[in-house]
Each structure stands twice: as structure tokens, then as C-alpha cells.
Design a protein around this motif. Structure first.
Motif, mmCIF file in Angstrom:
data_model
loop_
_atom_site.group_PDB
_atom_site.id
_atom_site.type_symbol
_atom_site.label_atom_id
_atom_site.label_comp_id
_atom_site.label_asym_id
_atom_site.label_seq_id
_atom_site.Cartn_x
_atom_site.Cartn_y
_atom_site.Cartn_z
ATOM 1 N N ILE A 65 -12.433 1.385 4.680
ATOM 2 C CA ILE A 65 -11.478 1.254 3.909
ATOM 3 C C ILE A 65 -11.354 -0.098 3.570
ATOM 4 C CG2 ILE A 65 -9.370 1.967 3.910
ATOM 5 C CD1 ILE A 65 -10.030 4.689 5.339
ATOM 6 N N TRP A 66 -11.115 -1.202 4.430
ATOM 7 C CA TRP A 66 -11.155 -2.287 4.240
ATOM 8 C C TRP A 66 -12.014 -3.209 3.668
ATOM 9 C CZ3 TRP A 66 -5.742 -4.314 4.674
ATOM 10 C CH2 TRP A 66 -4.815 -3.510 5.848
ATOM 11 N N ILE A 122 0.847 -0.894 0.271
ATOM 12 C CA ILE A 122 -0.282 0.152 -0.263
ATOM 13 C C ILE A 122 1.241 1.276 -0.001
ATOM 14 C CG2 ILE A 122 -2.201 1.245 1.529
ATOM 15 C CD1 ILE A 122 -2.639 -1.443 2.705
ATOM 16 N N SER A 124 -11.317 -5.091 -4.369
ATOM 17 C CA SER A 124 -10.030 -4.692 -4.738
ATOM 18 C C SER A 124 -9.251 -5.598 -5.558
ATOM 19 C CB SER A 124 -9.919 -3.462 -5.522
ATOM 20 O OG SER A 124 -8.969 -3.403 -5.920
ATOM 21 N N ALA A 141 -2.968 -0.598 -3.410
ATOM 22 C CA ALA A 141 -4.109 0.046 -2.857
ATOM 23 C C ALA A 141 -3.219 1.724 -3.181
ATOM 24 C CB ALA A 141 -4.988 0.088 -1.672
ATOM 25 N N ILE A 199 -7.518 5.414 -2.319
ATOM 26 C CA ILE A 199 -8.410 5.401 -1.265
ATOM 27 C C ILE A 199 -8.183 8.120 -0.659
ATOM 28 C CG2 ILE A 199 -8.213 5.616 1.027
ATOM 29 C CD1 ILE A 199 -9.010 3.126 -0.374
ATOM 30 N N PHE A 207 -5.303 3.814 -11.360
ATOM 31 C CA PHE A 207 -5.939 3.051 -10.395
ATOM 32 C C PHE A 207 -6.843 1.728 -10.905
ATOM 33 C CE2 PHE A 207 -5.923 6.916 -8.768
ATOM 34 C CZ PHE A 207 -5.410 7.299 -6.914
ATOM 35 N N ILE A 210 -11.054 -2.626 -0.419
ATOM 36 C CA ILE A 210 -9.628 -2.589 -0.853
ATOM 37 C C ILE A 210 -9.578 -4.137 -0.723
ATOM 38 C CG2 ILE A 210 -6.924 -3.056 0.229
ATOM 39 C CD1 ILE A 210 -7.106 -0.757 2.026
ATOM 40 N N ALA A 215 -4.611 -0.592 -9.091
ATOM 41 C CA ALA A 215 -4.801 -0.658 -7.815
ATOM 42 C C ALA A 215 -5.857 0.742 -7.038
ATOM 43 C CB ALA A 215 -3.884 0.344 -6.863
ATOM 44 N N GLN A 216 -6.708 0.372 -6.046
ATOM 45 C CA GLN A 216 -7.453 0.812 -5.152
ATOM 46 C C GLN A 216 -7.300 1.968 -4.925
ATOM 47 O OE1 GLN A 216 -10.952 0.340 -4.949
ATOM 48 N NE2 GLN A 216 -10.915 2.401 -4.425
#
Length: 467
Positions: A451-452, A281, A458, A374, A402, A396, A455, A399-400
Motif C-alpha cells: 500500500i505504501w 490521506i 503515485s 490517497a 486504496i 483517482f 502511494i 489521488a491513489q
């Protein structure tokens, strides 16, 4: 003499002796030399009763020789004892407990009696000294004259008996520490006379400079970051591994497959070919980001938001690499059979997954980009200049994204234009007076779980964990 000996009446030395003897002082609501008025509530207590080496009662408002660097004022005994009681709790719990105690003290005595919230470095230094693991502390002022000799002897002996303390003040304690036996008090019946030290020899002793042990010698004024040296040495380590004939080098190994040095900013990958790589991350290095390396562990790991520049997080501000473990239990998506359970390739979803958090790509190897899951962003495109995908829409897709903002703020148009690959998460603003008990802080855990979840979803959509 022991009744007026400063070494016996000093609050810090008294607490250290009690800890070493395994007999903690008792908080009482009276100044009487007994534990009849004992209480576990520090807000109601007024004194600490010490049963040994001599019974004494010390007021909790007594200033100690421990001076906080943030306020430059002596810390009172109540704050010292409270820090010891909370030595094993996490930083957010320590802050919350201190605020609760201060609220109770405010209702009882007004704003005058307040527990001082020690920063992480000061609290760690204090606990180390109280436990006897270190004989010196940069925050503790030394006692003067004969009392200083008493304090030095206390560090060697671990505990100080009242009779030994009397001998320390007269110079006999040094002979006791070197010879292994303490001198008996002169006033005791049947005891032998104290050993007298030559005045010239005592003068030499007073002029000695204490060198300390290896722990005190290696303890500097402040933490030193040697990461720049490790990064420079990494280049030479990689070259030596690839050099033919070098010990440990294998023919036909390409430079891209070289195992990075531990100083590369990322951990060593597993040597097992069938093992699962650790997901990465990336955080924003922007100073305006509400989520940085200093508070990411408290936020993602413990579900509590603390500002990145908060004094209690000062020990983490220089870190550029961190690990957080998270148990992922997402089931396989029936519509995407190739995407298995993220927990493990063999179905052990209860095993925690280790996430690697970094705030830059200086030490990124080409294969690391396939582990990126992420990216935390503030909406500033300069963050992506060194990325493999410098275009936000393209980034993006892999990857996610945030984006964390404070409630009441609008999401920047740039972030909105990047599409559904970036998710926005609002958090409550920080209240300096209420801290972790401020309005909206109870929602931090809910935001972190969201948030988790983003992730994990994704990762599942991108086939993470599939064979």
C-alpha cells in the motif's frame, strides 16, 4: 495485628507498595516464604513472593478488587501482574503475549487458568493507579472499614511499612499523615505509646468525603469528545483573524489563506514558505470498512491488522484525525525530471514525512485538496459527494485509490470500473481465538508495504516534492 491486617494481605496494595519501594515481587513455583523457587515464566509460577513490609506469598489465582467492565468479574493477580510487566509494549504486542501465555497455561492447567486481556482503558487506569499517579480507580472496589483508611494512607505515603499499617487500622495513621511522622508499634521494645484519638473526632474523620487532587477531580467516568465545540468555535476564530484592526490580523489577507485553528481537524501548516506541506490521506467513514480511524494506526503504522471494533482499540474509536510518519526514499524518475525525490526538496530523503489521516472533509480548506495523495474506499460512491472531485474516475486521477478487502472476496464491479487509479489489497480474516497470531496475519506487513509503495509511486508520478 499486622499479620491479619487486610491492608497488608490485599494483592493490589501489596503490588503497589512493592512498585513504590522499587522491589518488585518474585514469581515462584512454591508457596514458601522465600525466593528459592523463583521463575520468570508466569505459566509455571503459582505464587508471588513479597519481601516487604512483611514476607508473604500470594497465589497468582487470587481474585483482586480490580473488576473488569467487560466481564464484571474480579481480575486475578496473574493478569494484574502480567499487565504491569507489559505496561510499555504496544497493544498488538500485549495481545500476542497474552495469547502465548494462555496457550502455555492451557497446556499446563487446562482452560481454567487464563490471563484476562484487559482493554486499553482498563490497562491504562490500572497502571496509573499502581504507579501512584492516581489515588482512585473506577475499576477498583474500595476496602471496607479500617482497611479503607489503610488504603487512603497508602496513597499519601507511597509505601506502607508493617508497623505503620497496624497504626492505620487503629486510627493513628491519619495523625501520621497530617503530622508527617508515623506512630511506632506499641509492641516494640523502647517505643513510645500510640497517640489515642478522641472517639468523637474519629467519627468525624470517618464521615469525611475525599475530594482528591486535580488529577482525580478532572478524571471523568469516560473520555468526552468536545470536538463539536471546537468546530463551532473555529468559525469565530477565522472571522476574528480577518477582521481589520483585530490584533494579529494583516491587511490584504484573504480568507482562504487564513491559518486554520488547531481544532479544524487538520494541523497547522508550516509558516515557512519553502517548507513541504504534509500529505493527506482520506479514509472511508463507512461502518462496513475494514480500515477505519480506530485501527488505521495499527495497520499502516505497525503493520498489524486488528478489527476496527476490537475492544483493545476502544480509545481510538472517537478520533477523526491522526498523524503517521513514514520515511520515503524514492529516487527521482529519470523519465520525469520534474518529479524529484519525495523525501525532501533538498534531498534529505531519510527525514520522515508526516501524513495526515482524516475520515471526512467537513473542515477541508480549498488548498487542502492539493495535498490529497490517497483515498481508502469501500466502493460506495456516497463517500465522494463532499469531495472536490465527486466522480470516482476524476478523483483517482488526482489521488491513489486504496481498496482493502478480505481474502476470498471478489472486488466489486464499481471498483473495477474505476480503472487503474484504484489498487486492491487482500488481507486475511481475523480469528478471534488466535488474534494477531491467526492464519495469514504474518502477511499484513507485506500488504502494508505494498500500500505504501502504491502511494509513494503515485506521489512521485504527480510530481510531489518537486520545487
Amino acid at each position: 495485628m499486622s499479620a491479619v491486617d487486610p491492608a497488608l494481605q490485599d494483592p493490589l496494595l501489596s503490588l503497589r507498595r512493592a512498585i513504590a519501594a522499587g522491589s518488585l515481587p518474585t514469581a515462584t513455583t512454591s508457596s514458601e516464604l522465600s525466593s528459592d523457587h523463583a521463575t520468570e515464566d508466569l505459566a509455571q509460577a503459582t505464587h508471588l513472593f513479597f519481601s516487604q513490609p512483611v514476607p508473604q506469598s500470594i497465589a497468582l489465582t487470587t481474585p483482586t478488587r480490580f473488576v473488569s467492565a467487560s466481564t464484571s468479574t474480579p481480575v486475578d493477580l496473574r493478569s494484574i501482574f502480567f499487565a504491569w510487566q507489559k505496561k510499555d509494549v504496544a497493544i498488538p504486542d500485549y495481545i500476542a503475549s497474552a495469547q502465548e501465555l494462555n496457550e502455555a497455561l492451557k497446556q499446563k492447567e487446562g482452560d481454567e487458568a487464563q490471563v484476562q486481556n484487559l482493554v486499553f482503558v482498563e490497562r491504562l487506569d490500572l497502571i496509573t493507579w499502581l504507579e501512584g499517579a492516581s489515588d482512585e480507580s473506577e475499576y477498583i472496589k474500595p476496602l471496607e472499614g479500617a482497611a479503607a483508611a489503610a488504603e487512603a494512607a497508602a496513597a499519601v505515603a507511597g509505601t506502607i511499612q508493617s508497623d505503620a499499617a497496624a497504626g492505620i487500622a487503629s486510627g493513628a495513621a491519619r495523625a501520621s499523615a497530617q503530622g508527617g511522622a508515623g506512630a511506632a508499634p506499641t509492641g516494640a521494645q523502647g517505643s513510645r505509646a500510640q497517640k489515642q484519638i478522641d472517639p468523637r473526632l474519629q467519627e468525624i474523620y470517618n464521615g469525611e468525603r475525599k475530594t482528591g487532587d486535580r488529577n482525580t477531580v478532572l478524571h471523568g467516568i469516560k473520555p468526552t469528545d468536545f470536538s463539536h465545540i471546537r468546530k463551532s468555535a473555529e468559525v469565530f476564530h477565522d472571522k476574528n483573524r480577518n477582521r481589520p484592526g483585530q490584533q494579529g490580523a494583516k491587511p490584504g489577507v484573504k480568507s482562504s489563506s487564513v491559518v486554520p485553528a488547531p481544532s479544524a481537524g487538520l494541523p497547522l501548516p508550516s509558516r515557512k514558505s519553502n517548507s513541504r506541506p504534509d500529505p493527506i490521506i482520506l479514509l472511508s467513514p463507512s461502518a462496513s470498512s475494514p480500515i477505519r480511524m480506530s485501527n488505521i494506526k495499527s495497520f499502516l503504522g505497525e503493520g498489524v491488522y486488528v478489527p476496527p471494533d476490537h475492544p483493545t482499540l476502544s480509545m481510538s474509536t472517537d478520533a477523526n484525525f491522526m498523524e503517521i510518519k513514514r520515511t520515503l526514499n524514492l529516487k527521482a524518475d529519470p523519465s520525469n525530471p520534474s518529479a524529484g525525490s519525495i523525501g525532501s526538496q533538498v534531498g534529505r530523503s531519510s527525514k520522515p514525512t508526516k501524513f495526515i489521516l482524516v475520515d471526512g472533509t467537513t473542515n477541508f480548506k480549498p488548498e487542502y485538496w492539493s495535498r490529497l495523495v490517497a483515498v481508502f474506499t469501500t466502493g460506495q460512491t456516497w463517500q465522494f459527494k463532499s469531495y472536490k472531485w465527486s466522480s470516482p474516475p476524476e478523483l483517482f486521477k488526482h489521488a491513489q485509490g486504496i481498496f482493502v478487502k478480505f481474502r476470498g472476496e471478489d472486488t466489486p464491479e464499481a471498483v473495477t470500473s474505476w480503472g487503474s487509479g484504484v489498487a486492491s489489497f487482500p488481507i486475511a480474516r481475523w480469528d478471534d481465538k488466535l488474534g494477531v497470531n491467526g492464519p495469514g496475519r504474518w502477511k499484513d506487513q507485506e500488504v502494508v508495504e505494498s500500500i505504501w509503495m502504491a502511494i509513494e509511486e503515485s506521489m512521485k508520478l504527480r510530481g510531489w516534492g518537486s520545487k
